[in-house]
Design a protein around this motif. Structure first.
Motif, PDB file in Angstrom:
ATOM      1  N   GLY A 194       0.793  -1.131  -0.228  1.00  0.00           N
ATOM      2  CA  GLY A 194       0.031   0.008  -0.001  1.00  0.00           C
ATOM      3  C   GLY A 194       0.748   1.277  -0.023  1.00  0.00           C
ATOM      4  O   GLY A 194       1.983   1.158  -0.467  1.00  0.00           O
ATOM      5  N   SER A 195       0.267   2.417   0.416  1.00  0.00           N
ATOM      6  CA  SER A 195       1.014   3.549   0.327  1.00  0.00           C
ATOM      7  C   SER A 195       2.394   3.423   0.959  1.00  0.00           C
ATOM      8  O   SER A 195       3.422   4.039   0.672  1.00  0.00           O
ATOM      9  CB  SER A 195       0.403   4.728   1.166  1.00  0.00           C
ATOM     10  OG  SER A 195      -0.742   4.947   0.454  1.00  0.00           O
ATOM     11  N   GLY A 196       2.580   3.087   2.351  1.00  0.00           N
ATOM     12  CA  GLY A 196       3.968   2.861   2.918  1.00  0.00           C
ATOM     13  C   GLY A 196       4.675   1.842   2.482  1.00  0.00           C
ATOM     14  O   GLY A 196       5.955   1.933   1.957  1.00  0.00           O
ATOM     15  N   ASP A 208       2.340  -9.125  -1.494  1.00  0.00           N
ATOM     16  CA  ASP A 208       0.991  -8.442  -1.049  1.00  0.00           C
ATOM     17  C   ASP A 208       0.000  -9.114  -2.034  1.00  0.00           C
ATOM     18  O   ASP A 208       0.503  -9.614  -3.424  1.00  0.00           O
ATOM     19  CB  ASP A 208       0.947  -6.948  -1.627  1.00  0.00           C
ATOM     20  CG  ASP A 208      -0.220  -6.236  -1.164  1.00  0.00           C
ATOM     21  OD1 ASP A 208      -1.261  -6.675  -1.367  1.00  0.00           O
ATOM     22  OD2 ASP A 208      -0.193  -5.116  -0.616  1.00  0.00           O
ATOM     23  N   GLN A 246      -6.067   5.298  -1.829  1.00  0.00           N
ATOM     24  CA  GLN A 246      -7.464   5.365  -1.100  1.00  0.00           C
ATOM     25  C   GLN A 246      -7.924   6.864  -0.695  1.00  0.00           C
ATOM     26  O   GLN A 246      -9.275   6.958  -0.610  1.00  0.00           O
ATOM     27  CB  GLN A 246      -7.184   4.801   0.503  1.00  0.00           C
ATOM     28  CG  GLN A 246      -6.681   3.421   0.338  1.00  0.00           C
ATOM     29  CD  GLN A 246      -6.401   2.559   1.607  1.00  0.00           C
ATOM     30  OE1 GLN A 246      -7.012   2.959   2.731  1.00  0.00           O
ATOM     31  NE2 GLN A 246      -5.473   1.806   1.525  1.00  0.00           N
ATOM     32  N   ALA A 303       0.792 -13.142   2.964  1.00  0.00           N
ATOM     33  CA  ALA A 303       1.612 -13.314   4.188  1.00  0.00           C
ATOM     34  C   ALA A 303       0.660 -13.832   5.269  1.00  0.00           C
ATOM     35  O   ALA A 303      -0.231 -13.297   5.602  1.00  0.00           O
ATOM     36  CB  ALA A 303       2.460 -12.272   4.615  1.00  0.00           C
ATOM     37  N   CYS A 360      -7.222   8.549   8.173  1.00  0.00           N
ATOM     38  CA  CYS A 360      -7.427   9.857   7.633  1.00  0.00           C
ATOM     39  C   CYS A 360      -8.375  10.662   8.624  1.00  0.00           C
ATOM     40  O   CYS A 360      -9.601  10.527   8.326  1.00  0.00           O
ATOM     41  CB  CYS A 360      -8.051   9.689   6.204  1.00  0.00           C
ATOM     42  SG  CYS A 360      -7.981  11.313   5.559  1.00  0.00           S
ATOM     43  N   ASP A 368      -0.410   2.451   8.745  1.00  0.00           N
ATOM     44  CA  ASP A 368      -1.689   2.245   9.500  1.00  0.00           C
ATOM     45  C   ASP A 368      -1.560   0.938  10.540  1.00  0.00           C
ATOM     46  O   ASP A 368      -2.081   0.883  11.594  1.00  0.00           O
ATOM     47  CB  ASP A 368      -2.656   2.082   8.702  1.00  0.00           C
ATOM     48  CG  ASP A 368      -3.315   3.170   7.789  1.00  0.00           C
ATOM     49  OD1 ASP A 368      -2.645   4.209   7.986  1.00  0.00           O
ATOM     50  OD2 ASP A 368      -4.158   2.934   6.964  1.00  0.00           O
ATOM     51  N   ALA A 406      -2.566   7.964   8.103  1.00  0.00           N
ATOM     52  CA  ALA A 406      -2.591   8.530   7.040  1.00  0.00           C
ATOM     53  C   ALA A 406      -1.559   8.331   5.911  1.00  0.00           C
ATOM     54  O   ALA A 406      -0.344   7.932   6.305  1.00  0.00           O
ATOM     55  CB  ALA A 406      -2.245  10.287   7.265  1.00  0.00           C
ATOM     56  N   GLY A 407      -1.629   8.390   4.697  1.00  0.00           N
ATOM     57  CA  GLY A 407      -0.712   8.282   3.603  1.00  0.00           C
ATOM     58  C   GLY A 407       0.292   9.069   3.908  1.00  0.00           C
ATOM     59  O   GLY A 407       1.705   8.424   3.706  1.00  0.00           O
ATOM     60  N   SER A 408       0.430  10.459   4.183  1.00  0.00           N
ATOM     61  CA  SER A 408       1.371  11.112   4.357  1.00  0.00           C
ATOM     62  C   SER A 408       2.451  10.527   5.410  1.00  0.00           C
ATOM     63  O   SER A 408       3.831  10.717   5.396  1.00  0.00           O
ATOM     64  CB  SER A 408       0.993  12.476   4.837  1.00  0.00           C
ATOM     65  OG  SER A 408       0.210  12.731   5.991  1.00  0.00           O
ATOM     66  N   LYS A 438      -4.695  19.862  -3.676  1.00  0.00           N
ATOM     67  CA  LYS A 438      -5.286  18.570  -3.704  1.00  0.00           C
ATOM     68  C   LYS A 438      -5.538  17.794  -5.042  1.00  0.00           C
ATOM     69  O   LYS A 438      -5.173  16.632  -5.225  1.00  0.00           O
ATOM     70  CB  LYS A 438      -6.564  18.525  -2.869  1.00  0.00           C
ATOM     71  CG  LYS A 438      -7.175  17.159  -2.594  1.00  0.00           C
ATOM     72  CD  LYS A 438      -7.357  16.944  -1.300  1.00  0.00           C
ATOM     73  CE  LYS A 438      -7.954  15.333  -0.883  1.00  0.00           C
ATOM     74  NZ  LYS A 438      -7.628  15.048   0.165  1.00  0.00           N
TER      75      LYS A 438
HETATM   76  C1  FAD Z   1     -11.533   7.323   2.422  1.00  0.00           C
HETATM   77  C2  FAD Z   1      -9.914   7.660   2.774  1.00  0.00           C
HETATM   78  C3  FAD Z   1      -9.517   8.955   2.565  1.00  0.00           C
HETATM   79  C4  FAD Z   1      -8.131   8.891   2.911  1.00  0.00           C
HETATM   80  N1  FAD Z   1      -7.516  10.406   2.699  1.00  0.00           N
HETATM   81  C5  FAD Z   1      -6.261  10.548   3.006  1.00  0.00           C
HETATM   82  C6  FAD Z   1      -5.688  11.949   2.902  1.00  0.00           C
HETATM   83  O1  FAD Z   1      -6.337  12.677   2.292  1.00  0.00           O
HETATM   84  N2  FAD Z   1      -4.320  12.132   3.266  1.00  0.00           N
HETATM   85  C7  FAD Z   1      -3.603  10.939   3.463  1.00  0.00           C
HETATM   86  O2  FAD Z   1      -2.653  11.283   3.975  1.00  0.00           O
HETATM   87  N3  FAD Z   1      -4.160   9.705   4.071  1.00  0.00           N
HETATM   88  C8  FAD Z   1      -5.419   9.534   3.588  1.00  0.00           C
HETATM   89  N4  FAD Z   1      -6.218   8.063   3.808  1.00  0.00           N
HETATM   90  C9  FAD Z   1      -5.459   7.201   4.500  1.00  0.00           C
HETATM   91  C10 FAD Z   1      -4.282   6.557   3.632  1.00  0.00           C
HETATM   92  O3  FAD Z   1      -4.944   5.937   2.588  1.00  0.00           O
HETATM   93  C11 FAD Z   1      -3.656   5.433   4.537  1.00  0.00           C
HETATM   94  O4  FAD Z   1      -3.315   5.946   5.659  1.00  0.00           O
HETATM   95  C12 FAD Z   1      -2.495   4.584   3.865  1.00  0.00           C
HETATM   96  O5  FAD Z   1      -3.050   4.165   2.781  1.00  0.00           O
HETATM   97  C13 FAD Z   1      -1.933   3.755   4.901  1.00  0.00           C
HETATM   98  O6  FAD Z   1      -0.729   3.091   4.164  1.00  0.00           O
HETATM   99  P1  FAD Z   1      -0.243   1.631   4.542  1.00  0.00           P
HETATM  100  O7  FAD Z   1       0.643   1.328   3.517  1.00  0.00           O
HETATM  101  O8  FAD Z   1      -0.055   1.667   6.035  1.00  0.00           O
HETATM  102  O9  FAD Z   1      -1.689   0.719   4.513  1.00  0.00           O
HETATM  103  P2  FAD Z   1      -2.288   0.503   2.976  1.00  0.00           P
HETATM  104  O10 FAD Z   1      -2.169   1.632   2.055  1.00  0.00           O
HETATM  105  O11 FAD Z   1      -3.939   0.271   3.515  1.00  0.00           O
HETATM  106  O12 FAD Z   1      -1.748  -0.708   2.493  1.00  0.00           O
HETATM  107  C14 FAD Z   1      -1.816  -2.110   3.271  1.00  0.00           C
HETATM  108  C15 FAD Z   1      -1.279  -3.072   2.119  1.00  0.00           C
HETATM  109  O13 FAD Z   1      -1.197  -4.354   3.146  1.00  0.00           O
HETATM  110  C16 FAD Z   1      -1.609  -5.492   2.296  1.00  0.00           C
HETATM  111  N5  FAD Z   1      -1.819  -6.499   3.180  1.00  0.00           N
HETATM  112  C17 FAD Z   1      -2.641  -6.641   4.115  1.00  0.00           C
HETATM  113  N6  FAD Z   1      -2.505  -7.732   4.703  1.00  0.00           N
HETATM  114  C18 FAD Z   1      -1.702  -8.463   4.179  1.00  0.00           C
HETATM  115  C19 FAD Z   1      -1.083  -9.803   4.230  1.00  0.00           C
HETATM  116  N7  FAD Z   1      -1.469 -10.684   5.122  1.00  0.00           N
HETATM  117  N8  FAD Z   1       0.109 -10.312   3.288  1.00  0.00           N
HETATM  118  C20 FAD Z   1       0.380  -9.309   2.330  1.00  0.00           C
HETATM  119  N9  FAD Z   1      -0.091  -7.892   2.337  1.00  0.00           N
HETATM  120  C21 FAD Z   1      -1.057  -7.630   3.060  1.00  0.00           C
HETATM  121  C22 FAD Z   1      -2.667  -4.857   1.523  1.00  0.00           C
HETATM  122  O14 FAD Z   1      -3.201  -5.447   0.447  1.00  0.00           O
HETATM  123  C23 FAD Z   1      -2.360  -3.654   1.176  1.00  0.00           C
HETATM  124  O15 FAD Z   1      -2.060  -3.488  -0.227  1.00  0.00           O
HETATM  125  C24 FAD Z   1      -7.409   8.080   3.310  1.00  0.00           C
HETATM  126  C25 FAD Z   1      -7.954   6.752   3.461  1.00  0.00           C
HETATM  127  C26 FAD Z   1      -9.358   6.542   3.389  1.00  0.00           C
HETATM  128  C27 FAD Z   1      -9.804   5.027   3.235  1.00  0.00           C
END
Ligand code: FAD
Length: 385
Positions: free
Chosen positions: A10-12, A39, A47, A82, A159, A288, A297-299, A364
């Motif tokens: 995902g984002s991170g 993944d 998102q 995983a 978010c 997250d 947050a994605g940031s 944005k």
């Molecule tokens: C409606 C909405 C609006 C948002 N708006 C904003 C915004 O304006 N600004 C901002 O900064 N953030 C925003 N966010 C939040 C942001 O999208 C998340 O905080 C961000 O995506 C977190 O990144 P991450 O990599 O931690 O998790 P994610 O991006 O959720 O990625 C997690 C990944 O892990 C994978 N995964 C899960 N379990 C497993 C497993 N067992 N094995 C292998 N892979 C796995 C998933 O498939 C996924 O690809 C928003 C979110 C939503 C839902």
């Protein structure tokens, strides 16, 4: 050969993988380093776009892209789930086998625990998955009269400003459709404020007053009675609704639960500066998935990905890792159609809310487009430290 595994694209995760591939390019070419991203999803999702789809501000196709097309050369993508991480023996078990690692980044995000609020699945709509955003869009297009509740089931959730943004967007959408006298909007929040920070909550409540939006604070949703269309709080208060747009309860991935090192909600305990999983210098968690008291947050996920990729590159190069996370995060918060603000925070200062303006909205819109080639592909590697 050192193997770096990133679980979650995902984002991170995608940002960390791409940053690492730039930082360790020479070592990857020389077969001294291998980067593996695991993944089960073929697609990477942006998102923030899920909030825009129901309001017609983004098309659904703009919110995802093939993972393979975003990863830099030299990264191995295992499209597998995983199922267990063994931190002591340094290996990740997937549904297809085992992979050993020297360094690990856990970036598995959050999952939605709908069962934590009885009636949620039948009674509520939301914009936290693309599927649900599309359903919500159809319902909003047909909605001409009645009460809409926008609410947060429980803390934490992704978010922090998103429910406020949805409330302001709803207001402006019904205003442009000249339906404000027929549609009532009620915002509910599980804390005694409208936002976790008091100064931003005060600003939001003032904006609600100006727009005649009602709010019910300290409203802890206990259940949704889908049949009678009622939202019921833990102290018995009831709100009747025609449409309930609710943030689902969040918790960590079941992978963390299976691996036995998460907290009671399956968030990964990490050091707030080094981002090391507690007690493990070769394992990190970002985004997250962590138990940190920062915005989900994605940031934040991206800022943490930069720190962790720096630290692993330092370790691979035989140095003691020194890059530290300072709690940075930010969001461009939409306050209506054509208006937005920016919120920034870190460990040393409380969130700052910039006055709303068209410029932030414009930023944005631009960011929604440049995310793919800038943040996801880590092209600012080395520019942002
Ligand atoms: C409606 C909405 C609006 C948002 N708006 C904003 C915004 O304006 N600004 C901002 O900064 N953030 C925003 N966010 C939040 C942001 O999208 C998340 O905080 C961000 O995506 C977190 O990144 P991450 O990599 O931690 O998790 P994610 O991006 O959720 O990625 C997690 C990944 O892990 C994978 N995964 C899960 N379990 C497993 C497993 N067992 N094995 C292998 N892979 C796995 C998933 O498939 C996924 O690809 C928003 C979110 C939503 C839902």
């Amino acid at each position: 050969m050192k193997t770096i595994i990133i679980v979650g694209g995902g984002s991170g995760g995608i940002s960390a993988a791409n940053h690492l591939s730039y930082k360790l390019r020479e070592k990857i070419k020389a077969n001294d380093v291998k980067i593996v991203l695991i993944d089960p999803s073929r697609f990477h999702y942006y998102q923030p776009g899920f909030l825009e789809v129901p309001f017609g501000l983004m098309e659904q196709e703009e919110t995802y892209r093939e993972m393979n097309g975003l990863l830099a050369k030299g990264i191995t993508f295992l499209q597998e789930k995983a199922i267990k991480i063994d931190l002591e023996n340094r290996n990740v078990t997937t549904e297809k086998g085992q992979v050993k690692y020297d360094y690990l980044i856990i970036a598995t995000g959050a999952k939605y625990d709908y069962s934590a609020v009885p009636g949620f699945t039948d009674g509520a709509d939301h914009f936290y998955t693309l599927e649900n955003s599309k359903i919500l869009k159809t319902k909003l297009n047909k909605f001409n009269e009645g009460t809409i509740v926008v609410g947060v089931s429980s803390m934490p959730y992704k978010c922090t400003p998103a429910p406020l943004e949805a409330t302001f967007l709803l207001h402006d959408m019904f205003k442009s459709r000249k339906l404000l006298d027929k549609v009532k909007i009620i915002y509910t929040y599980p804390m005694p404020m409208a936002f976790p920070d008091k100064s931003i909550s005060d600003i939001a409540l003032k904006m609600f007053d100006q727009r005649k939006i009602e709010s019910k604070l300290d409203f802890k949703v206990k259940l949704l009675d889908a049949k009678n269309k009622e939202l019921i709080s833990s102290n018995g208060e009831k709100i009747s609704y025609d449409l309930a747009i609710m943030t689902p309860p969040h918790r960590g991935s079941e992978l963390i639960a299976n691996s036995g090192f998460g907290d009671q909600f399956d968030w990964v305990p990490v050091d707030k500066f080094s981002l090391n999983v507690t007690g493990h210098e070769d394992a990190y968690a970002i985004g997250d998935a962590t138990n940190l008291q920062v915005s989900k947050a994605g940031s934040v996920a991206d800022a943490e990905a930069i720190v962790v990729s720096n630290r692993i590159a330092q370790q691979v190069n035989g140095l003691t890792p020194y890059s530290l996370y300072d709690g940075s995060g930010g969001a461009l918060m939409v306050t209506g159609i054509g208006k937005a603000s920016m919120i920034t925070s870190n460990y040393t200062h409380a969130p700052v809310f910039m006055p709303e303006s068209y410029s932030y909205y414009w930023l944005k819109l631009i960011y929604n487009k440049v995310y793919w080639n800038m943040t996801a592909k880590a092209v600012l590697n080395g520019v942002i430290k």
